[in-house]
Write an enzyme that holds these catalytic residues in place. Structure first.
Site, short mmCIF file in Angstrom:
data_model
loop_
_atom_site.label_atom_id
_atom_site.label_comp_id
_atom_site.label_asym_id
_atom_site.label_seq_id
_atom_site.Cartn_x
_atom_site.Cartn_y
_atom_site.Cartn_z
N SER A 10 0.84 -1.21 0.00
CA SER A 10 0.00 0.00 0.00
C SER A 10 0.87 1.24 0.00
O SER A 10 1.61 1.49 0.96
CB SER A 10 -0.91 0.01 1.22
OG SER A 10 -1.45 1.30 1.38
N HIS A 35 -1.25 -1.52 -3.98
CA HIS A 35 -2.53 -1.17 -3.37
C HIS A 35 -2.63 0.36 -3.28
O HIS A 35 -1.77 1.01 -2.68
CB HIS A 35 -2.59 -1.82 -1.99
CG HIS A 35 -3.87 -1.63 -1.25
ND1 HIS A 35 -4.92 -2.52 -1.34
CD2 HIS A 35 -4.27 -0.67 -0.38
CE1 HIS A 35 -5.92 -2.12 -0.55
NE2 HIS A 35 -5.54 -1.00 0.04
N ASP A 37 -4.93 3.48 -2.08
CA ASP A 37 -6.03 3.86 -1.19
C ASP A 37 -6.63 5.19 -1.62
O ASP A 37 -5.99 6.23 -1.51
CB ASP A 37 -5.51 3.97 0.25
CG ASP A 37 -5.23 2.60 0.84
OD1 ASP A 37 -6.12 1.74 0.81
OD2 ASP A 37 -4.09 2.39 1.32
N MET A 39 -9.38 7.95 -0.99
CA MET A 39 -10.25 8.44 0.10
C MET A 39 -10.82 9.80 -0.26
O MET A 39 -10.13 10.64 -0.84
CB MET A 39 -9.42 8.55 1.39
CG MET A 39 -8.71 7.26 1.77
SD MET A 39 -7.93 7.41 3.37
CE MET A 39 -6.99 5.87 3.43
N HIS A 68 -8.40 0.58 -4.01
CA HIS A 68 -9.32 0.46 -2.85
C HIS A 68 -10.09 1.76 -2.71
O HIS A 68 -9.56 2.75 -2.19
CB HIS A 68 -8.47 0.14 -1.61
CG HIS A 68 -9.27 -0.01 -0.36
ND1 HIS A 68 -8.69 -0.13 0.88
CD2 HIS A 68 -10.61 -0.06 -0.15
CE1 HIS A 68 -9.63 -0.24 1.80
NE2 HIS A 68 -10.81 -0.20 1.20
N MET A 70 -12.41 4.08 -1.01
CA MET A 70 -13.07 4.39 0.26
C MET A 70 -13.81 5.70 0.03
O MET A 70 -13.45 6.76 0.57
CB MET A 70 -12.03 4.50 1.39
CG MET A 70 -11.52 3.13 1.82
SD MET A 70 -9.94 3.25 2.69
CE MET A 70 -8.83 3.31 1.29
N MET A 141 -11.61 -5.36 6.10
CA MET A 141 -10.82 -4.32 6.78
C MET A 141 -10.50 -4.75 8.20
O MET A 141 -11.40 -5.14 8.96
CB MET A 141 -11.59 -2.99 6.83
CG MET A 141 -11.69 -2.23 5.53
SD MET A 141 -10.14 -1.87 4.70
CE MET A 141 -9.27 -0.88 5.93
N ASP A 176 -6.70 -5.98 5.26
CA ASP A 176 -6.10 -4.66 5.09
C ASP A 176 -6.14 -3.89 6.41
O ASP A 176 -7.22 -3.56 6.91
CB ASP A 176 -6.86 -3.90 3.99
CG ASP A 176 -6.27 -2.53 3.69
OD1 ASP A 176 -5.20 -2.20 4.22
OD2 ASP A 176 -6.90 -1.80 2.90
C1 DX5 Z 1 -6.48 2.16 5.56
C2 DX5 Z 1 -6.04 1.69 4.20
C3 DX5 Z 1 -4.94 0.71 4.27
C4 DX5 Z 1 -3.66 1.27 4.87
C5 DX5 Z 1 -2.97 0.18 5.61
O1 DX5 Z 1 -7.65 2.85 5.46
O2 DX5 Z 1 -7.11 1.06 3.52
O3 DX5 Z 1 -4.66 0.15 3.00
O4 DX5 Z 1 -2.81 1.79 3.89
O5 DX5 Z 1 -1.92 0.74 6.34
P1 DX5 Z 1 -1.10 -0.10 7.43
O6 DX5 Z 1 -0.55 -1.32 6.74
O7 DX5 Z 1 -0.06 0.84 7.88
O8 DX5 Z 1 -2.10 -0.47 8.49
ZN ZN Z 2 -6.52 -0.08 1.68
#
Ligand code: DX5
Ligand code: ZN
Length: 227
Positions: A10, A35, A37, A39, A68, A70, A141, A176
């Site tokens: 990620s 990956h 993220d 948001m 991903h 969100m 999650m 994740d």
């Molecule tokens: C959190 C993300 C994750 C995040 C994980 O909302 O979806 O993908 O990057 O980070 P770590 O591995 O540091 O928990």
């Molecule tokens: Zn993620």
């Protein structure tokens, strides 16, 4: 039997102004997926990357992208992300954001990408159980989404086990959030095979060694589970 172990690096914890170097480094070390993220500041209290960044990453990445989402109203953005990504890449949306998950899965698949649905730590598996035949992956999650560097919530482990017990053989289960050399063991034991890690890779002194170690541990546990 669960499909093979894959490590998804990620980039949320990567150095954002050296993203190309960071991606090449983790690919060389054996990351199976990048990956990303996404948001929106509504579904989660943070804002990160959009299609523009995905398009840039697609130009340099050699492994599939694991996008991903969100975000609220994911159906409005599937085309933009699918256009920025490419065949073989995967889009995950959150079940909490829609009453019409089957339509979103079709949108993603019709755009030529793989489709996945995610559930937050407090969301029961019942909400996705009738989708398992349609999706390529379910993302469980193990932290409340929004930030890297949070602590693994172990109460999600039975949800992973439940999903593995009813999923089609080839379906991936991704975990994740809060993955470390300890929590990865528990997640794989319960049936996760795609493992996301941000902090434990990019904040490690040696990210390449960190990926190799995570993969070795996961494969060892997976072999035991399958034995
Ligand atoms: C959190 C993300 C994750 C995040 C994980 O909302 O979806 O993908 O990057 O980070 P770590 O591995 O540091 O928990
Ligand atoms: Zn993620």
């Amino acid at each position: 039997m669960q499909p093979k172990i894959k490590i998804a690096a990620s980039i949320l914890a990567a150095n954002p102004v050296r993203l190309e170097d960071e991606i090449r480094k983790v690919e060389t070390a054996g990351a199976d997926l990048i990956h990303i993220d996404v948001m929106d500041g509504h579904f989660v209290p943070n804002i990160t990357m959009g299609p523009f960044i995905v398009e840039g990453i697609r130009r340099i990445a050699q492994v599939p992208l694991d996008i991903h989402l969100m975000i609220e109203h994911p159906e409005r953005y599937v085309d933009a992300f699918a256009g920025a990504a490419g065949d073989g890449d995967l889009i995950t949306f959150h079940i909490e954001t829609t009453k019409k998950p089957k339509e979103i899965i079709s949108l993603i698949k019709n755009a030529g990408l793989k489709a996945s649905v995610s559930l937050n730590p407090d969301t029961p598996t019942e909400l996705v159980e009738d989708l398992l035949e349609m999706v390529d992956m379910v993302l469980v999650m193990s932290v409340n989404p929004g930030f890297a560097g949070q602590k693994f919530i172990s109460k999600v482990l039975p949800k992973i086990a439940r999903l593995r017990s009813i999923a089609p053989d080839e379906m991936d289960i991704e975990v994740d959030g809060g993955i470390t050399t300890e929590t990865i063991t528990q997640a794989v034991q319960q049936g996760a095979n795609v493992i996301v890690a941000a902090s434990s890779i990019f904040k490690a002194d040696d990210p390449c060694a960190a990926i190799k170690t995570l993969k070795q541990i996961a494969e060892r546990v997976d072999n035991k589970v399958k034995a």
